[in-house]
Design an enzyme around this catalytic site. Structure first.
Site, PDB file in Angstrom:
ATOM      1  N   ARG A   1     -30.573 -55.832  39.394  1.00  0.00           N
ATOM      2  CA  ARG A   1     -31.372 -54.451  40.368  1.00  0.00           C
ATOM      3  C   ARG A   1     -31.707 -54.457  41.825  1.00  0.00           C
ATOM      4  NH1 ARG A   1     -28.663 -52.357  37.632  1.00  0.00           N
ATOM      5  NH2 ARG A   1     -28.797 -50.479  36.276  1.00  0.00           N
TER       6      ARG A   1
ATOM      7  N   GLU B 292     -30.145 -47.200  47.127  1.00  0.00           N
ATOM      8  CA  GLU B 292     -28.924 -47.204  47.871  1.00  0.00           C
ATOM      9  C   GLU B 292     -28.330 -44.972  47.892  1.00  0.00           C
ATOM     10  OE1 GLU B 292     -27.236 -49.162  44.162  1.00  0.00           O
ATOM     11  OE2 GLU B 292     -28.123 -50.552  44.693  1.00  0.00           O
TER      12      GLU B 292
ATOM     13  N   HIS C 123     -22.911 -52.502  45.827  1.00  0.00           N
ATOM     14  CA  HIS C 123     -23.520 -52.165  44.652  1.00  0.00           C
ATOM     15  C   HIS C 123     -21.777 -51.831  44.129  1.00  0.00           C
ATOM     16  CE1 HIS C 123     -26.229 -50.936  41.124  1.00  0.00           C
ATOM     17  NE2 HIS C 123     -25.505 -51.137  40.752  1.00  0.00           N
TER      18      HIS C 123
END
Length: 323
Positions: free
Chosen positions: A231, A260, A279
């Site tokens: 994370r 993000e 991601h």
């Protein structure tokens, strides 16, 4: 436990695949973030297919009947807000879907660093023949921080490539089948100095938030590479940027970030010793189908009153196990 009559699916424009049997057994309400509160009223269960959404806490006041929440990811931090944590709602995740894909990603970036592939591509575009020597990965030391299923898959693959792998988890132990030795993550700075590669894959909890800060990066050897597939909030981004700029560490491969998408002005984009990916380390061809299958099986179990798969301990923030 009676049958579910109404299921709300938070999915935006992209609906989950494999929902035919689910739709035959329940009233299914597909919704985006704007309509979530309305869709939650009277619903028995919530499927958070849009696992990057942060809309659930703000709409939760309308969840007057929800007894089960499933999220289409391994991480549950977007839905582990106080009201859910303190409720009787069962929380399940999609643990197991991404393990091997993320392990392959980690091996890939290790090889990219060691074999200097990024520089080779740059030279190829310039039509330049510049001979260099590369590093071996066999015999290099790796510390995997996070010893759940994804961390274990990483450890197995890196060991198969000849690397020496140990872990850092909630409790120290020896004789682990995948890591051999597991150090306590609370003592992380003591165990960082010997690692050539540090892989962050721990779940995001109050104890792991900001785990990789200036102190942690200062403890690493200058030749170490840092890889984050856990994370973004595990890392204090400003401290990482400073460590990279001052060559306190040799490089970083980052698939997750505190913010993000990563803002265009963030210096991580243009650093020569940094690999940035959006991601996607666990997103392989067919992964959405697998997520749909995991939910459909849990939904079948829910209807049948059978034990659910991947039940999260809401106090710990992950599915209990050897982490």
């Amino acid at each position: 436990m009676g049958p579910v009559t109404t299921l709300t699916v938070l999915c935006g424009d992209l609906k989950p695949p494999g929902m035919r049997d689910v739709e035959a057994a329940a009233e299914v309400r597909y919704t985006g973030e704007a309509g979530l509160a309305e869709a939650l009223r009277g619903a028995d269960a919530l499927f958070v297919y849009d696992f990057l959404s942060t809309a659930v806490p703000g709409a939760w006041h309308a969840a007057d009947r929800v007894r089960w929440l499933h999220i289409a990811s391994a991480g549950v931090d977007p839905v582990l807000f106080p009201a859910l944590r303190e409720s009787d709602v069962v929380l399940t995740n999609s643990r197991g879907v991404f393990d091997d894909a993320i392990a392959e990603y980690v091996l890939g970036v290790v090889l990219t660093f060691a074999k200097d592939f990024a520089r080779s591509l740059d030279l190829q575009r310039e039509s330049r023949w510049q001979h260099r020597e590369s590093e071996r990965i066999a015999g290099k030391d790796v510390l995997v921080v996070g010893t759940g299923p994804i961390g274990r898959a990483i450890a197995r693959l890196l060991r198969a490539a000849g690397m020496r792998v140990t872990g850092a988890g909630r409790r120290a132990r020896t004789g682990d089948p995948d890591f051999g030795t597991v150090h306590a993550s609370g003592e992380l700075p003591r165990h960082l100095p010997w690692a050539d590669y540090v892989v962050a894959v721990a779940p995001l909890t109050e104890k792991t938030k900001g785990l990789f800060d200036a102190r942690a990066f200062a403890a690493m050897k200058p030749s170490a590479r840092f890889i984050n597939v856990g994370r973004g909030e595990l890392v204090v981004t400003a401290d990482l940027i400073t460590a990279l700029k001052t060559e306190r560490i040799a490089g970083a491969a980052l698939d997750v970030f505190e913010t993000e998408p990563l803002p265009p002005e963030n210096p991580l984009w243009t650093m020569e010793n940094v690999l940035v990916s959006p991601h996607m380390s666990g997103d392989y061809l067919g992964w959405r189908d697998t997520l749909g299958e995991v939910f459909a099986e849990n939904f079948r179990r829910w209807l049948a009153g059978e034990p659910l798969l991947n039940v999260v301990d809401k106090k710990l923030g992950y599915v209990p196990g050897a982490v």
